[in-house]
Motif scaffolding. Structure first.
Motif, PDB file in Angstrom:
ATOM      1  N   UNK A 141      20.422   8.215  -3.568  1.00 21.39           N
ATOM      2  CA  UNK A 141      19.527   8.667  -2.492  1.00 21.39           C
ATOM      3  C   UNK A 141      18.056   8.463  -2.842  1.00 21.39           C
ATOM      4  N   UNK A 142      17.707   8.636  -4.105  1.00 16.90           N
ATOM      5  CA  UNK A 142      16.301   8.472  -4.516  1.00 16.90           C
ATOM      6  C   UNK A 142      15.836   7.037  -4.269  1.00 16.90           C
ATOM      7  N   UNK A 143      16.699   6.071  -4.574  1.00 16.92           N
ATOM      8  CA  UNK A 143      16.355   4.666  -4.338  1.00 16.92           C
ATOM      9  C   UNK A 143      16.329   4.364  -2.844  1.00 16.92           C
ATOM     10  N   UNK A 144      17.300   4.879  -2.104  1.00 19.30           N
ATOM     11  CA  UNK A 144      17.338   4.667  -0.653  1.00 19.30           C
ATOM     12  C   UNK A 144      16.089   5.237   0.009  1.00 19.30           C
ATOM     13  N   UNK A 145      15.703   6.438  -0.391  1.00 15.14           N
ATOM     14  CA  UNK A 145      14.509   7.066   0.181  1.00 15.14           C
ATOM     15  C   UNK A 145      13.267   6.210  -0.070  1.00 15.14           C
ATOM     16  N   UNK A 146      13.137   5.678  -1.287  1.00 15.83           N
ATOM     17  CA  UNK A 146      11.975   4.848  -1.599  1.00 15.83           C
ATOM     18  C   UNK A 146      11.948   3.607  -0.715  1.00 15.83           C
TER      19      UNK A 146
ATOM     20  N   UNK B 217       0.830  -1.211   0.000  1.00 15.93           N
ATOM     21  CA  UNK B 217       0.000   0.000   0.000  1.00 15.93           C
ATOM     22  C   UNK B 217       0.864   1.260   0.000  1.00 15.93           C
ATOM     23  N   UNK B 218       1.960   1.238   0.753  1.00 17.07           N
ATOM     24  CA  UNK B 218       2.868   2.392   0.762  1.00 17.07           C
ATOM     25  C   UNK B 218       3.519   2.576  -0.600  1.00 17.07           C
ATOM     26  N   UNK B 219       3.895   1.475  -1.246  1.00 17.11           N
ATOM     27  CA  UNK B 219       4.486   1.538  -2.580  1.00 17.11           C
ATOM     28  C   UNK B 219       3.486   2.122  -3.572  1.00 17.11           C
ATOM     29  N   UNK B 220       2.251   1.657  -3.506  1.00 12.66           N
ATOM     30  CA  UNK B 220       1.203   2.155  -4.405  1.00 12.66           C
ATOM     31  C   UNK B 220       0.902   3.627  -4.163  1.00 12.66           C
ATOM     32  N   UNK B 221       0.993   4.079  -2.907  1.00 16.32           N
ATOM     33  CA  UNK B 221       0.777   5.493  -2.597  1.00 16.32           C
ATOM     34  C   UNK B 221       1.850   6.373  -3.247  1.00 16.32           C
TER      35      UNK B 221
END
Length: 157
Positions: A116-121, A12-16
Motif C-alpha cells: 500500500x505504501x508504494x501504491x499510495x506514492x 514536483x509532486x515526487x520532490x514534495x
C-alpha cells in the motif's frame, strides 16, 4: 499527502514527498527495462538510495512493517526512475501493474500493507496514471537479503 498544487508536475509532486529520481545504472546480465509494443517491463528494483541498500532482513522478524513500508516507497521510486527513462519523462509514465515481493515470516500477513505504501506514492505522484493492478507476494527471501523488491509494467501516456 503531497503538498504540491494539482498543477504541479509529477517530478514536483515526487520532490514534495521528499524523493528525487535516482540515476539509472547500467545492467549487468540483464536490462533495467524491456519494451514490447507500448508496454515497458521494469526489472525488479530494491530499496537502494545513493548506491546503499536501505534495509536487510525478514519483515516480521528483523524488520518492522512500518520500516518495510518506507523501503517499499524507495523501491518504487527506483522503478519510477527506470520507467521515466524508458518513456521520456516522469510525466509520461502510466502504471499498468505492480508486483510487490515482501520477504516475511510465514505468518506475516502484512504484504498488502507494505505494498500500500508504494501504491499510495504512485497515486500521489502520477494521479490517475498511477492507479494500477497489483499483486503483493510473500517470499522466503530476496536478493541481497532485501526485505522488499518491486517490479512493474508501465506504458507511456
Amino acid at each position: 499527502m503531497t503538498t504540491s498544487p494539482p498543477s504541479a508536475t509529477a517530478t514536483e509532486r515526487l520532490e514534495a514527498l521528499g524523493f528525487t529520481l535516482p540515476r539509472v545504472g547500467e545492467g549487468g546480465k540483464y536490462v533495467e527495462h524491456r519494451s514490447l509494443g507500448s508496454c515497458v517491463y521494469v526489472s525488479g528494483q530494491l530499496p537502494f538510495k545513493d548506491g546503499v541498500l536501505l534495509g536487510q532482513g525478514i519483515v516480521g522478524r528483523d524488520v518492522e512493517t512500518e520500516a518495510a513500508r518506507g523501503l517499499a516507497r524507495h523501491a518504487v521510486v527506483n522503478c519510477l526512475a527506470v520507467a521515466a527513462q524508458a518513456v521520456g519523462g516522469l510525466d509520461r509514465v502510466r502504471i499498468v501493474q505492480m508486483l510487490v515481493f515482501v520477504a516475511g515470516t510465514p505468518d506475516l500477513g502484512q504484504q498488502s500493507r507494505v505494498a500500500d505504501a508504494a501504491s499510495d506514492l504512485l497515486i500521489e505522484v502520477l494521479g490517475e496514471n498511477g492507479r494500477h493492478a497489483r499483486t503483493a507476494i510473500g517470499v522466503a527471501g530476496l536478493p541481497l537479503n532485501s526485505p522488499v523488491e518491486i517490479q512493474m509494467v508501465c506504458t507511456a501516456v
